[in-house]
Design a protein around this motif. Sequence first.
Motif, short mmCIF file in Angstrom:
data_model
loop_
_atom_site.label_atom_id
_atom_site.label_comp_id
_atom_site.label_asym_id
_atom_site.label_seq_id
_atom_site.Cartn_x
_atom_site.Cartn_y
_atom_site.Cartn_z
N ALA A 1 26.00 43.93 46.70
CA ALA A 1 25.87 42.53 46.26
C ALA A 1 25.15 42.39 44.93
O ALA A 1 25.54 41.58 44.07
N SER A 2 24.11 43.19 44.71
CA SER A 2 23.36 43.06 43.45
C SER A 2 24.19 43.55 42.28
O SER A 2 24.13 42.97 41.18
N ASP A 3 25.00 44.58 42.48
CA ASP A 3 25.89 45.06 41.41
C ASP A 3 26.95 44.02 41.08
O ASP A 3 27.31 43.82 39.91
N ALA A 4 27.46 43.35 42.11
CA ALA A 4 28.45 42.29 41.87
C ALA A 4 27.81 41.12 41.11
O ALA A 4 28.40 40.59 40.16
N ALA A 5 26.60 40.74 41.51
CA ALA A 5 25.92 39.63 40.85
C ALA A 5 25.64 39.94 39.39
O ALA A 5 25.66 39.04 38.54
N ALA B 1 41.49 39.50 45.33
CA ALA B 1 40.50 40.43 45.86
C ALA B 1 40.70 41.80 45.22
O ALA B 1 41.82 42.18 44.87
N ILE B 2 39.61 42.51 45.08
CA ILE B 2 39.62 43.90 44.63
C ILE B 2 39.01 44.73 45.76
O ILE B 2 37.88 44.48 46.17
N ILE B 3 39.78 45.67 46.27
CA ILE B 3 39.28 46.56 47.32
C ILE B 3 38.89 47.87 46.64
O ILE B 3 39.73 48.57 46.08
N GLY B 4 37.62 48.17 46.68
CA GLY B 4 37.08 49.32 45.96
C GLY B 4 36.17 48.82 44.86
O GLY B 4 36.55 47.91 44.10
N PHE B 5 34.97 49.37 44.78
CA PHE B 5 34.01 48.89 43.78
C PHE B 5 33.37 50.06 43.05
O PHE B 5 32.19 50.06 42.75
N GLY B 6 34.22 51.06 42.79
CA GLY B 6 33.80 52.16 41.93
C GLY B 6 34.05 51.78 40.48
O GLY B 6 34.07 50.58 40.14
N ASN B 7 34.27 52.75 39.62
CA ASN B 7 34.43 52.47 38.19
C ASN B 7 35.61 51.56 37.90
O ASN B 7 35.52 50.63 37.09
N VAL B 8 36.76 51.82 38.56
CA VAL B 8 37.96 51.00 38.30
C VAL B 8 37.76 49.60 38.89
O VAL B 8 38.07 48.59 38.24
N GLY B 9 37.25 49.52 40.11
CA GLY B 9 37.02 48.22 40.73
C GLY B 9 36.08 47.36 39.92
O GLY B 9 36.30 46.16 39.74
N ARG B 10 35.02 47.97 39.39
CA ARG B 10 34.06 47.20 38.58
C ARG B 10 34.68 46.78 37.25
O ARG B 10 34.40 45.68 36.75
N ALA B 11 35.50 47.64 36.67
CA ALA B 11 36.18 47.27 35.42
C ALA B 11 37.10 46.08 35.64
O ALA B 11 37.15 45.15 34.83
N LEU B 12 37.83 46.08 36.76
CA LEU B 12 38.69 44.94 37.08
C LEU B 12 37.85 43.68 37.32
O LEU B 12 38.21 42.60 36.87
#
Length: 199
Positions: A38-42, A4-15
């Motif tokens: 959800a749409s950003d994750a998809a 799991a990645i907690i945080g979905f800013g720039n670092v979370g999205r890079a991971l």
Amino acid sequence: MSYAIIGFGNVGRALARAFARKGIEVFVATTRDPESFASDAAAIGSEIIPKTLSEAVKADIIFLAVRFESHPEVARALPTWQGKTVIDAMNTQAPPEELGGLPSSAVVAKAFTGAKLVKGFNHLVAAVLDQDPAVHGGRRAVFLASDNDAAAAEIGALAENLGFAPVKLGGLSEGGLLVQARGSSWAPLIFQDLFKRAS
């Protein structure tokens, strides 16, 4: 093994993109409703699964990619973190006196009671972490520090699976200090974009 990645800013999205490149499923969560991202994750890939915070912390290995000031809130999501491996991918510019003279990762370790804590994936700026780590005929290095050798080895293996070259720096009080911000100055290995050549 679940991630799991907690945080979905720039670092979370890079991971998240690192996991997607290798086809490895990972939960992503923030303190917000998962439908809000959800749409950003998809858009990153089907392997990136939005979850609530309480759902995401059920994973075995958890990346902390929130603002440093927010980590106590994440820590309260579970009464104990026994059996979990937590990767501190955060940075802070809090002066050493505000941290009681401890490395920032040692402060984080206190909050996540029972967890095996590894400092890692924090020394690269998000735009660099976001890139494919296979470059210049080698692999981009990620530095890891932990007081738990087994946890460091576990996260080293994960880093390799994600395409990086893990470099172990020792314990938090030695290696952790090499990859953290200290007041208004950066530690020696922060922002050092290094590569390991294929042998």
